[in-house]
Design a protein around this motif. Structure first.
Motif, PDB file in Angstrom:
ATOM      1  N   GLU A  29       0.620  -0.965  -0.221  1.00 19.62           N
ATOM      2  CA  GLU A  29      -0.007   0.189   0.194  1.00 19.62           C
ATOM      3  C   GLU A  29       1.151   0.882   0.022  1.00 19.62           C
ATOM      4  N   THR A  30       1.779   0.952   0.877  1.00 23.83           N
ATOM      5  CA  THR A  30       2.642   2.382   1.303  1.00 23.83           C
ATOM      6  C   THR A  30       4.126   2.721  -0.308  1.00 23.83           C
ATOM      7  N   ILE A  31       4.255   1.522  -1.068  1.00 23.47           N
ATOM      8  CA  ILE A  31       5.318   1.885  -1.958  1.00 23.47           C
ATOM      9  C   ILE A  31       5.341   2.171  -2.800  1.00 23.47           C
ATOM     10  N   ASP A  32       4.267   2.410  -4.038  1.00 24.70           N
ATOM     11  CA  ASP A  32       4.062   3.480  -5.022  1.00 24.70           C
ATOM     12  C   ASP A  32       4.630   4.843  -4.519  1.00 24.70           C
ATOM     13  N   TYR A  33       3.280   5.347  -2.772  1.00 21.40           N
ATOM     14  CA  TYR A  33       3.261   6.143  -2.491  1.00 21.40           C
ATOM     15  C   TYR A  33       4.938   6.856  -2.685  1.00 21.40           C
ATOM     16  N   PHE A  34       5.696   5.872  -1.905  1.00 25.41           N
ATOM     17  CA  PHE A  34       7.451   6.492  -1.501  1.00 25.41           C
ATOM     18  C   PHE A  34       7.935   6.946  -2.861  1.00 25.41           C
ATOM     19  N   VAL A  35       7.686   5.787  -4.025  1.00 29.85           N
ATOM     20  CA  VAL A  35       8.638   5.404  -5.097  1.00 29.85           C
ATOM     21  C   VAL A  35       8.172   6.958  -5.495  1.00 29.85           C
ATOM     22  N   GLY A  36       6.985   7.433  -5.676  1.00 34.51           N
ATOM     23  CA  GLY A  36       6.660   8.712  -6.389  1.00 34.51           C
ATOM     24  C   GLY A  36       6.885   9.593  -5.298  1.00 34.51           C
ATOM     25  N   SER A  37       7.143   9.460  -4.249  1.00 36.45           N
ATOM     26  CA  SER A  37       7.744  11.181  -3.329  1.00 36.45           C
ATOM     27  C   SER A  37       9.393  10.872  -3.915  1.00 36.45           C
ATOM     28  N   GLN A  38      10.059  10.123  -4.442  1.00 33.46           N
ATOM     29  CA  GLN A  38      11.307   9.439  -4.793  1.00 33.46           C
ATOM     30  C   GLN A  38      11.869  11.023  -5.504  1.00 33.46           C
ATOM     31  N   LEU A  39      10.290   9.856  -6.679  1.00 33.64           N
ATOM     32  CA  LEU A  39      10.794  10.246  -8.191  1.00 33.64           C
ATOM     33  C   LEU A  39      10.396  11.793  -8.177  1.00 33.64           C
ATOM     34  N   ASN A  40       9.330  12.515  -7.209  1.00 34.67           N
ATOM     35  CA  ASN A  40       9.389  14.128  -7.565  1.00 34.67           C
ATOM     36  C   ASN A  40      10.880  14.569  -6.359  1.00 34.67           C
ATOM     37  N   ALA A  41      10.842  14.212  -6.004  1.00 33.00           N
ATOM     38  CA  ALA A  41      11.228  14.672  -5.552  1.00 33.00           C
ATOM     39  C   ALA A  41      12.715  15.065  -6.629  1.00 33.00           C
ATOM     40  N   ALA A  42      13.350  13.810  -6.302  1.00 36.02           N
ATOM     41  CA  ALA A  42      14.949  12.851  -8.174  1.00 36.02           C
ATOM     42  C   ALA A  42      14.416  14.532  -8.945  1.00 36.02           C
ATOM     43  N   LEU A  43      13.379  14.385 -10.027  1.00 36.30           N
ATOM     44  CA  LEU A  43      13.289  15.272 -10.844  1.00 36.30           C
ATOM     45  C   LEU A  43      13.331  16.357 -10.641  1.00 36.30           C
ATOM     46  N   CYS A  44      12.366  17.321  -9.838  1.00 39.74           N
ATOM     47  CA  CYS A  44      12.391  18.500  -9.753  1.00 39.74           C
ATOM     48  C   CYS A  44      13.951  19.161  -9.451  1.00 39.74           C
ATOM     49  N   THR A  45      14.512  17.924  -8.914  1.00 42.86           N
ATOM     50  CA  THR A  45      16.479  18.412  -8.421  1.00 42.86           C
ATOM     51  C   THR A  45      17.085  18.324  -9.743  1.00 42.86           C
ATOM     52  N   LEU A  46      16.459  17.088 -10.721  1.00 45.75           N
ATOM     53  CA  LEU A  46      17.288  17.465 -12.247  1.00 45.75           C
ATOM     54  C   LEU A  46      17.004  18.489 -12.604  1.00 45.75           C
ATOM     55  N   LYS A  47      15.429  18.771 -13.165  1.00 43.36           N
ATOM     56  CA  LYS A  47      15.834  19.808 -14.066  1.00 43.36           C
ATOM     57  C   LYS A  47      15.757  21.020 -13.524  1.00 43.36           C
ATOM     58  N   GLU A  48      16.474  21.402 -12.553  1.00 37.06           N
ATOM     59  CA  GLU A  48      17.286  22.984 -12.531  1.00 37.06           C
ATOM     60  C   GLU A  48      18.714  22.325 -12.918  1.00 37.06           C
ATOM     61  N   GLN A  49      19.104  21.145 -12.241  1.00 33.80           N
ATOM     62  CA  GLN A  49      20.616  20.369 -12.734  1.00 33.80           C
ATOM     63  C   GLN A  49      20.808  20.110 -13.724  1.00 33.80           C
ATOM     64  N   VAL A  50      20.181  19.944 -14.658  1.00 37.84           N
ATOM     65  CA  VAL A  50      20.607  20.017 -16.467  1.00 37.84           C
ATOM     66  C   VAL A  50      20.314  21.536 -16.792  1.00 37.84           C
ATOM     67  N   ARG A  51      19.053  22.483 -16.189  1.00 37.35           N
ATOM     68  CA  ARG A  51      19.513  23.759 -17.439  1.00 37.35           C
ATOM     69  C   ARG A  51      20.686  24.306 -16.013  1.00 37.35           C
ATOM     70  N   ARG A  52      21.276  23.746 -15.293  1.00 40.97           N
ATOM     71  CA  ARG A  52      22.582  24.663 -14.995  1.00 40.97           C
ATOM     72  C   ARG A  52      23.410  24.307 -16.037  1.00 40.97           C
ATOM     73  N   GLY A  53      23.590  22.624 -16.126  1.00 44.85           N
ATOM     74  CA  GLY A  53      24.593  22.312 -17.340  1.00 44.85           C
ATOM     75  C   GLY A  53      24.344  22.320 -18.873  1.00 44.85           C
ATOM     76  N   LEU A  54      22.936  22.719 -19.547  1.00 46.11           N
ATOM     77  CA  LEU A  54      22.702  23.142 -19.945  1.00 46.11           C
ATOM     78  C   LEU A  54      24.106  24.347 -21.011  1.00 46.11           C
ATOM     79  N   TYR A  55      24.578  25.322 -20.017  1.00 42.24           N
ATOM     80  CA  TYR A  55      24.769  26.745 -20.720  1.00 42.24           C
ATOM     81  C   TYR A  55      26.678  25.901 -20.586  1.00 42.24           C
ATOM     82  N   PHE A  56      26.913  24.706 -20.438  1.00 40.63           N
ATOM     83  CA  PHE A  56      28.199  24.078 -20.835  1.00 40.63           C
ATOM     84  C   PHE A  56      27.781  23.098 -21.779  1.00 40.63           C
ATOM     85  N   ALA A  57      26.232  23.306 -22.234  1.00 45.67           N
ATOM     86  CA  ALA A  57      26.810  21.917 -23.940  1.00 45.67           C
ATOM     87  C   ALA A  57      25.899  22.984 -24.536  1.00 45.67           C
TER      88      ALA A  57
END
Length: 312
Positions: A76-104
Motif C-alpha cells: 500500500e505504501t511502496i508506490d507512494y514512496f517511489v512517487g515521492s522519491q521520483l518527484n524530489a529527484a526530478l524537480c532537482t534534476l530539471k534545475e541541475q540540467v538547466r545549469r549544465g546546459l550552459y556548458f553543452a
C-alpha cells in the motif's frame, strides 16, 4: 565591491596580522582580470555536486525502494514512496540540467530555451527509468551468477561497489545521450569517488555487465562492451595514443578505446589499450598488457604475452 573594506576581513587581518586584504585583492585580480577562466567569461551558475548526490540517492530509492529506501514498505505504501522519491529527484534534476546546459550548448540560448530544453530532457530521462531498471536487474543477476561468494541479490545491491558504479553509469549514460554531458560527468565522478571505479558516461555497455571487486577499474569514453562481460579489479580499457591537431591540442571524440564483444572475461590488472577488438567468448588473464585485437574464443595469459615480447 572593495573587499579590503569589508569589516570582517579587516578585523581578521588586524587580529591575525596576516594582511589578508592584500591576498583577497590579489585573488580577485587573478580571478577577474589576469586568469579569468569562467565559461564564456561570465557563467558562475554551476551544477551542484551536493544536489546531485542527493538526487542519486532519491533515484536509487525509486529504482530499488526496499534496498535503498525503506525496508518496511508495504504494497500500500511502496508506490507512494517511489512517487515521492521520483518527484524530489526530478524537480532537482530539471534545475541541475538547466545549469549544465550552459556548458553543452554550442551557442548561447535564452533562458526560456534553456528551461524548455531542461524540462524536455528531464521528462525523457524519467520515462527511460523503467527500461534502465530492467537492464540493471540483468547486471545484478550477472553479479549473482558470476560470483560464487554472492549469497543473495540483496547482498549484491547493498555491498558490491560494482553495482553502485553500474547503477550510476546507467543513469549517467542516459543523461549523456539526452544532451546533458556535464551533468553525466558529475554523476560519473560521484560514483568514482564512492567506489574507485571510473566509467566515462559515454561508454556503451550492454546488459548483464558485472565488475567484481572493482577498485581501480577504468573504462574510457569510446569503449563498447557487449553482453555478459565480466571485469575484475584494476582493469583498464583505455586509449593507446592521442592524436593531435596542428596546434598541438588533442583531437577529441574519435574512437580510441577497446571494443569488448559478448561473453568476455577480463581478469585483475589487465590493461587493454586502443581501438582493438576482444572477440566474443575470450578470456584475458590477469596483468596482461594488450594492444592488438584477438579473435573470438581467445585465451590470453601473461605468460603468452611475455613469450610474444621475447620473440619480438
Amino acid at each position: 565591491m572593495d573587499t579590503s573594506n569589508t569589516p570582517e576581513l579587516s578585523a581578521l587581518a588586524d587580529i591575525a596580522g596576516l594582511g589578508l586584504s592584500a591576498v583577497v585583492a590579489g585573488l580577485r585580480t587573478s580571478r577577474e582580470v589576469t586568469n579569468k577562466i569562467r565559461h564564456r567569461g561570465e557563467i558562475r551558475e554551476l551544477p551542484s555536486r551536493e544536489a546531485m548526490q542527493k538526487l542519486l540517492q532519491n533515484l536509487q530509492a525509486a529504482l530499488f525502494p526496499t534496498h535503498y529506501g525503506h525496508t518496511d514498505l508495504s504494497d500500500e505504501t511502496i508506490d507512494y514512496f517511489v512517487g515521492s522519491q521520483l518527484n524530489a529527484a526530478l524537480c532537482t534534476l530539471k534545475e541541475q540540467v538547466r545549469r549544465g546546459l550552459y556548458f553543452a550548448a554550442d551557442e548561447p540560448q535564452s533562458e526560456d530555451e534553456l528551461h524548455a530544453r531542461a524540462a524536455a530532457i528531464t521528462r525523457d530521462f524519467a520515462h527511460q527509468l523503467p527500461a534502465i531498471r530492467d537492464v540493471l536487474v540483468s547486471d545484478i543477476q550477472a553479479a549473482y551468477h558470476g560470483d560464487p561468494a554472492a549469497s543473495s541479490i540483496s547482498e549484491i545491491l547493498l555491498c558490491y561497489p560494482g553495482t553502485t558504479a553500474i547503477i550510476c553509469h546507467r543513469l549517467a549514460h542516459a543523461l549523456h545521450k539526452l544532451g546533458s554531458p556535464l551533468l553525466a560527468r558529475l554523476v560519473a565522478d560521484i560514483a568514482h569517488s564512492a567506489t574507485g571505479i571510473d566509467i566515462h558516461p559515454a561508454a556503451q555497455i550492454a546488459p548483464s555487465f558485472f565488475i567484481d571487486h572493482g577498485t581501480g577499474v577504468v573504462i574510457g569514453e569510446t569503449t563498447i562492451i557487449g553482453r555478459n562481460v565480466r571485469l575484475y579489479q584494476a582493469v583498464t580499457l583505455g586509449a593507446k595514443r592521442f592524436p593531435s591537431e596542428p596546434d598541438g591540442s588533442l583531437v577529441k571524440g574519435i574512437p580510441r578505446h577497446p571494443i569488448v564483444e559478448d561473453d568476455v572475461v577480463i581478469y585483475a590488472g589487465a590493461t587493454v589499450l586502443g581501438r582493438i577488438t576482444i572477440g566474443q567468448g575470450s578470456v584475458i588473464g590477469g596483468n596482461v598488457w594488450l594492444t592488438h585485437s584477438v579473435p573470438p574464443g581467445s585465451n590470453v595469459s601473461q605468460a603468452e604475452m611475455l613469450s610474444e615480447c621475447t620473440r619480438l
